[in-house]
Design an enzyme around this catalytic site. Structure first.
Site, PDB file in Angstrom:
ATOM      1  N   GLY A 264       1.086  -1.066   0.081  1.00 24.25           N
ATOM      2  CA  GLY A 264       0.312   0.080  -0.253  1.00 24.25           C
ATOM      3  C   GLY A 264       0.786   1.399   0.306  1.00 24.25           C
TER       4      GLY A 264
ATOM      5  N   CYS B 275       5.408  -6.381   1.677  1.00 27.97           N
ATOM      6  CA  CYS B 275       5.717  -4.517   1.392  1.00 27.97           C
ATOM      7  C   CYS B 275       5.123  -3.960   2.600  1.00 27.97           C
ATOM      8  CB  CYS B 275       5.173  -4.634  -0.211  1.00 27.97           C
ATOM      9  SG  CYS B 275       6.237  -2.721  -0.642  1.00 27.97           S
ATOM     10  N   TYR B 276       4.048  -3.183   2.409  1.00 33.67           N
ATOM     11  CA  TYR B 276       4.046  -2.316   2.945  1.00 33.67           C
ATOM     12  C   TYR B 276       2.825  -3.249   4.266  1.00 33.67           C
ATOM     13  CZ  TYR B 276      -0.138   0.255   6.273  1.00 33.67           C
ATOM     14  OH  TYR B 276      -0.299   1.649   6.984  1.00 33.67           O
TER      15      TYR B 276
ATOM     16  N   HIS C 121       7.305  -8.006  -3.922  1.00 34.14           N
ATOM     17  CA  HIS C 121       6.049  -8.468  -4.475  1.00 34.14           C
ATOM     18  C   HIS C 121       6.065  -9.975  -5.626  1.00 34.14           C
ATOM     19  CE1 HIS C 121       3.891  -4.889  -3.747  1.00 34.14           C
ATOM     20  NE2 HIS C 121       4.745  -4.610  -3.126  1.00 34.14           N
TER      21      HIS C 121
ATOM     22  N   GLU D   4       3.647 -11.408  -5.784  1.00 38.61           N
ATOM     23  CA  GLU D   4       1.962 -11.945  -7.210  1.00 38.61           C
ATOM     24  C   GLU D   4       2.576 -11.156  -8.109  1.00 38.61           C
ATOM     25  OE1 GLU D   4       2.570  -9.615  -4.587  1.00 38.61           O
ATOM     26  OE2 GLU D   4       1.799  -7.384  -4.542  1.00 38.61           O
TER      27      GLU D   4
ATOM     28  N   ASP E 232     -21.129 -13.724 -18.458  1.00 41.54           N
ATOM     29  CA  ASP E 232     -21.345 -13.491 -17.255  1.00 41.54           C
ATOM     30  C   ASP E 232     -23.204 -13.715 -16.584  1.00 41.54           C
ATOM     31  OD1 ASP E 232     -19.047 -12.453 -16.201  1.00 41.54           O
ATOM     32  OD2 ASP E 232     -19.514 -10.845 -16.256  1.00 41.54           O
ATOM     33  N   SER E 233     -24.068 -13.527 -16.437  1.00 44.50           N
ATOM     34  CA  SER E 233     -25.781 -13.969 -16.840  1.00 44.50           C
ATOM     35  C   SER E 233     -25.829 -14.889 -17.368  1.00 44.50           C
ATOM     36  CB  SER E 233     -25.932 -12.660 -17.474  1.00 44.50           C
ATOM     37  OG  SER E 233     -26.555 -12.487 -18.776  1.00 44.50           O
ATOM     38  N   ALA E 234     -25.054 -15.422 -18.341  1.00 48.87           N
ATOM     39  CA  ALA E 234     -24.926 -16.455 -18.307  1.00 48.87           C
ATOM     40  C   ALA E 234     -25.119 -17.810 -17.748  1.00 48.87           C
ATOM     41  CB  ALA E 234     -24.717 -16.920 -19.832  1.00 48.87           C
TER      42      ALA E 234
ATOM     43  N   LYS F  50     -13.173 -13.514 -13.377  1.00 44.19           N
ATOM     44  CA  LYS F  50     -13.833 -13.848 -14.390  1.00 44.19           C
ATOM     45  C   LYS F  50     -13.622 -15.391 -15.435  1.00 44.19           C
ATOM     46  CE  LYS F  50     -15.229 -12.920 -18.099  1.00 44.19           C
ATOM     47  NZ  LYS F  50     -17.394 -11.855 -18.068  1.00 44.19           N
TER      48      LYS F  50
END
Ligand code: XMP
Length: 556
Positions: A98, A125-126, A212, A214, A270-272, A412
């Site tokens: 952060g 980190c932070y 980091h 990630e 998404d809606s499907a 997603k």
């Protein structure tokens, strides 16, 4: 910040906004856990790693890396109350990086309930500085700030955090402060040129790293994160699409009982997936509503109807509202007005259809995790509005139904995996995003039936060529824009004065940034040739070579 979903629909847009605001309220309101506001966790007491968000631009990536290891994780604001997490089986915490400095007034804190939990903690980190500060060490501004690549020399090669890793690692640093004095019982376990304490650990499962893991610039960062998850926090890693589907179906069934559910279907992923999941749980108690707004791509309405009604046997109401939308769009040229008109019209049409169904108890929406996170992250309100995305369309805020958001904890790619697990086709699951306001924001100036027809035919050629070239799944989006320019050309021996189509083809990881795709010249040539030959009204094709930023993906 407005978050671009990949889902195609007006309904999805609007779903995102509603859910996002809703999520924000839930995440911020420690006393709110009523079932009408918060879909129960899809899995009861699932093994979870909590990521506390201290505002790093990489926070979401940490949660993603954990999910990629088949473990459930949630990214939450650092000051979230533990009461909101009771349904989860927390196995450890990761504290994100952060921008703050721990010694500043008002700096975000490490909550006592986390520090005293007795569970493993990894501070990044932070997060590391916070851990050091909280547990009695000292943190100071570094003489030499470190941003960018660095070499990490591991001092304690027996540390579980570094299992299966070499003694020297390429890592990505981004910090201005550093640990001056370790807290009692901690040891420095790695160093870099500018950080003599680049990693620290005690014997109680507390770890801190100044870099980091990630980001892709720390190539072996995944292994380090996995070491924390499996070696240190002792997780099993059994969060998979199939376990998610089983447990979600159970949870939805229990919640819905004999109730009636509606879902606005857009044709987007998404809606499907949300509708299919709910259908698997409650079958005919679900009715989907698909609004044809006249702004869809060629053959799109037919595809949605055949997939859902005929193949999946889902109750589907196909609302032919084309005329109504066209009336609302007449003479409108301003992009924002278009979006707003389309959104409002969608709401009215949807409401009318829902009313016809009589008693409805629930509404299912395809909100996904990035929607929730984006809207909950601090500072989002301060971000300048570029376009009305998800504020467009959707279900009214005062709707009487209870919300079901079965995908609200999924990224997603996880939504896609769940879609595959549910038996949806690749074509459906890996579709390129399509905006809620549809072709209206790809026609510069007034939207008319003629222009829609021209754009649809040109767009079809683009899609057909991109698919034939085998590039569909590699590109974020590929589409045609009907500009408001006409130009002189020559076809055969005749002068023409026709429309100019712009091709927009972009690559992206997410839609926050994007780059124009370096398509092969041959492909560009065949797209251009086919458009001018097959779409008589068009005599010129140009290629948009603007990245985002400074451009946006859509033209309006
Ligand atoms: P921009 O044009 O902002 O688009 O770079 C980023 C991504 O979002 C999609 N987009 C939308 N999606 N409703 C949506 O669901 C909208 O109103 C909307 N506007 C843009 C766009 O297609 C791209 O993928």
């Amino acid at each position: 910040m407005v978050h671009p979903t990949d889902d195609a629909s007006v309904s999805a847009d609007h779903a995102s906004t509603t859910n996002a605001n809703h999520a924000k309220a839930v995440l911020r309101n420690t006393s709110s856990n009523s079932p009408t506001e918060f879909f129960p966790a899809p899995i009861d007491v699932v093994e979870t790693i909590i990521v506390l968000d201290y505002g790093s631009q990489f926070s979401m990536l940490i949660a993603r890396r954990i999910r990629e290891a088949n473990l459930y994780s949630e990214l939450i604001p650092w000051d979230t109350s533990p009461d909101e997490l009771k349904h989860l089986g927390i196995k450890g915490f990761i504290l994100s990086g952060g921008p703050a400095s721990v010694y500043e007034d008002g700096a975000p804190q490490l909550p006592d309930w986390v520090a005293n939990s007795g569970l493993p903690i990894l501070g990044i980190c932070y997060g590391m500085q916070l851990l050091a500060h909280k547990l009695g060490g000292s943190v100071k501004p570094a003489a030499n700030r470190e941003f960018g690549p660095a070499t990490l020399e591991i001092k304690d090669t027996s540390s579980a955090l570094f299992r299966s890793l070499p003694d020297s690692l390429q890592v990505w640093m981004s910090h201005g402060d550093r640990i001056e004095r370790l807290p009692p019982d901690f040891n420095s376990i790695a160093e870099s040129e500018n950080a003599p304490i680049a990693a620290m650990a005690d014997d109680a499962g507390h770890y801190g790293i100044q870099f980091h893991p990630e980001v892709v610039h720390t190539p072996q960062g995944d292994q380090l994160i996995r070491n924390f998850l499996f070696e240190i926090a002792g997780c099993r890693g059994d969060w998979t699409a199939s376990s998610f589907v089983d447990k979600s179906v159970e949870a939805i069934r229990e919640r819905v009982g004999k109730g009636k559910v509606i879902c606005a279907l857009s044709g987007g992923v998404d809606s499907a997936v949300a509708a299919t999941l709910v259908h698997r749980a409650v079958g005919d108690q679900l009715t989907c509503i698909f609004v044809d707004n006249a702004l869809l791509r060629m053959n799109e309405p037919e595809r949605v109807v055949s997939t859902f009604r005929e193949q999946m046997k889902i109750n589907l109401i196909h609302v032919e509202a084309q005329e109504r939308f066209m009336i609302e769009l007449a003479e409108v040229t301003a992009p924002e007005t278009k979006r707003i008109r389309i959104g409002e019209t969608f709401i009215r049409v949807f409401e009318t259809e829902a009313e016809k169904l009589g008693q409805v108890d629930f509404i299912a929406q395809g909100t996904t995790y990035p929607d929730v996170i984006e809207s909950a992250s601090t500072g989002s309100d301060a971000t300048a509005k570029i376009k009305t995305h998800h504020n467009v369309g959707g279900i009214p805020k005062d709707i009487q139904f209870e919300l079901i958001e079965p995908l609200r904890n999924l990224f997603k790619d996880e939504v896609r995996r769940v879609g595959k697990e549910l038996g949806l086709s690749d074509e459906m699951v890996y579709r390129q995003p399509f905006p809620g306001p549809g072709l209206a924001i790809r026609i510069i100036g007034e939207v008319t039936a003629d222009k829609l027809d021209i754009l649809r035919r040109a767009d079809w050629v683009v899609m057909d060529e991109i698919k034939k070239a085998g590039l569909y799944y590699e590109l974020w989006q590929a589409f045609a824009v009907l500009t408001d320019t006409k130009s002189v050309g020559v076809q055969g021996d005749f002068r023409t004065y026709g429309h100019c189509i712009a091709l927009r083809v972009v690559t992206a990881e997410d839609a926050m940034t994007a780059d124009w795709a370096r398509l092969p010249y041959e492909l560009l040539a065949s797209i251009s040739n086919r458009i001018v030959n097959e779409v008589q009204e068009v005599n010129r094709v140009v290629y948009d070579i603007t990245s985002k930023p400074p451009g946006t993906i859509e033209w309006e």
